[in-house]
Design an enzyme around this catalytic site. Structure first.
Site, PDB file in Angstrom:
ATOM      1  CG  HIS A   8      40.881  37.531  33.273  1.00  0.00           C
ATOM      2  ND1 HIS A   8      41.790  36.565  32.911  1.00  0.00           N
ATOM      3  CD2 HIS A   8      40.946  37.627  34.619  1.00  0.00           C
ATOM      4  CE1 HIS A   8      42.397  36.099  33.981  1.00  0.00           C
ATOM      5  NE2 HIS A   8      41.886  36.723  35.048  1.00  0.00           N
ATOM      6  CD  GLU A  79      41.359  37.274  41.641  1.00  0.00           C
ATOM      7  OE1 GLU A  79      40.435  37.563  42.432  1.00  0.00           O
ATOM      8  OE2 GLU A  79      41.339  36.262  40.931  1.00  0.00           O
TER       9      GLU A  79
END
Length: 189
Positions: A8, A79
């Site tokens: 990202h 994550e």
């Protein structure tokens, strides 16, 4: 088969160095620009499967690149769960626990390297089962473990794969052997 691995774009916490696991942090203006620069590169590709982390920063990157409509949310791409270290900067963690290394020690109240390795192995298996190229939109630490597991190394080997925000990497095969073709590639205008 090629696997396009997209971290990202930049966030305020990635700029400050804070560990951003489950906290929803939006992309900065620069992070949105990083994602938009990848759009023409990825638009030339055809993907059999597009997977994205459920977290906002990965989904927004996926949308800006142009694959939001076809992306499937995969919790395996979330994550690393930093537990008690969520939001802390490395120097704060080192003050509490000198010598700490996430890839070796994991996080109290969060995930261990073994747990994230098992989670990533499921994503790798899903990716290898696809009938064509795959795009994965996710986060720094989880993708570093994914690169290690792709080539048969333990989760701890993720420490060897530095990964900046807004980057494009490519995993593939050399003959029948899993290989890294491109890692931490910056896309410039």
């Amino acid at each position: 088969m090629k696997v396009f691995v997209i971290r990202h774009g930049e966030t305020e916490w990635s700029l400050s160095g804070q560990h951003t696991g489950m906290t929803e942090v939006p992309l900065t203006d620069n992070g949105r620009q990083q994602a938009e620069r990848m759009r023409p590169v990825l638009a030339r590709q055809t993907f059999a499967l597009v997977l994205v982390s459920p977290l906002q920063r990965a989904r927004e990157t996926c949308d800006l690149v142009g694959f939001g409509a076809e992306a499937i949310i995969d919790p395996g791409l979330m994550e690393w769960n930093y537990g008690e270290y969520e939001g802390l900067m490395p120097q704060q963690i080192q003050a509490k626990r000198p010598g700490w290394l996430i890839f070796r020690d994991g996080c109290p109240g969060g995930e261990t390297p073994r747990q994230i390795g098992a989670r990533v192995d499921r994503v790798v298996a899903r990716t290898r089962a696809a009938d064509g190229d795959v795009a994965l939109f996710a986060h720094g630490h989880v993708l570093r473990v994914l690169a290690a597991r792709w080539i048969g190394l333990p989760p701890r080997a993720g420490q060897h794969f530095l990964l900046n925000t807004g980057t494009l990497s490519v995993l593939t095969y050399y003959h029948e052997i899993p290989a890294v073709r491109v890692w931490n590639g910056q896309v410039y205008e």
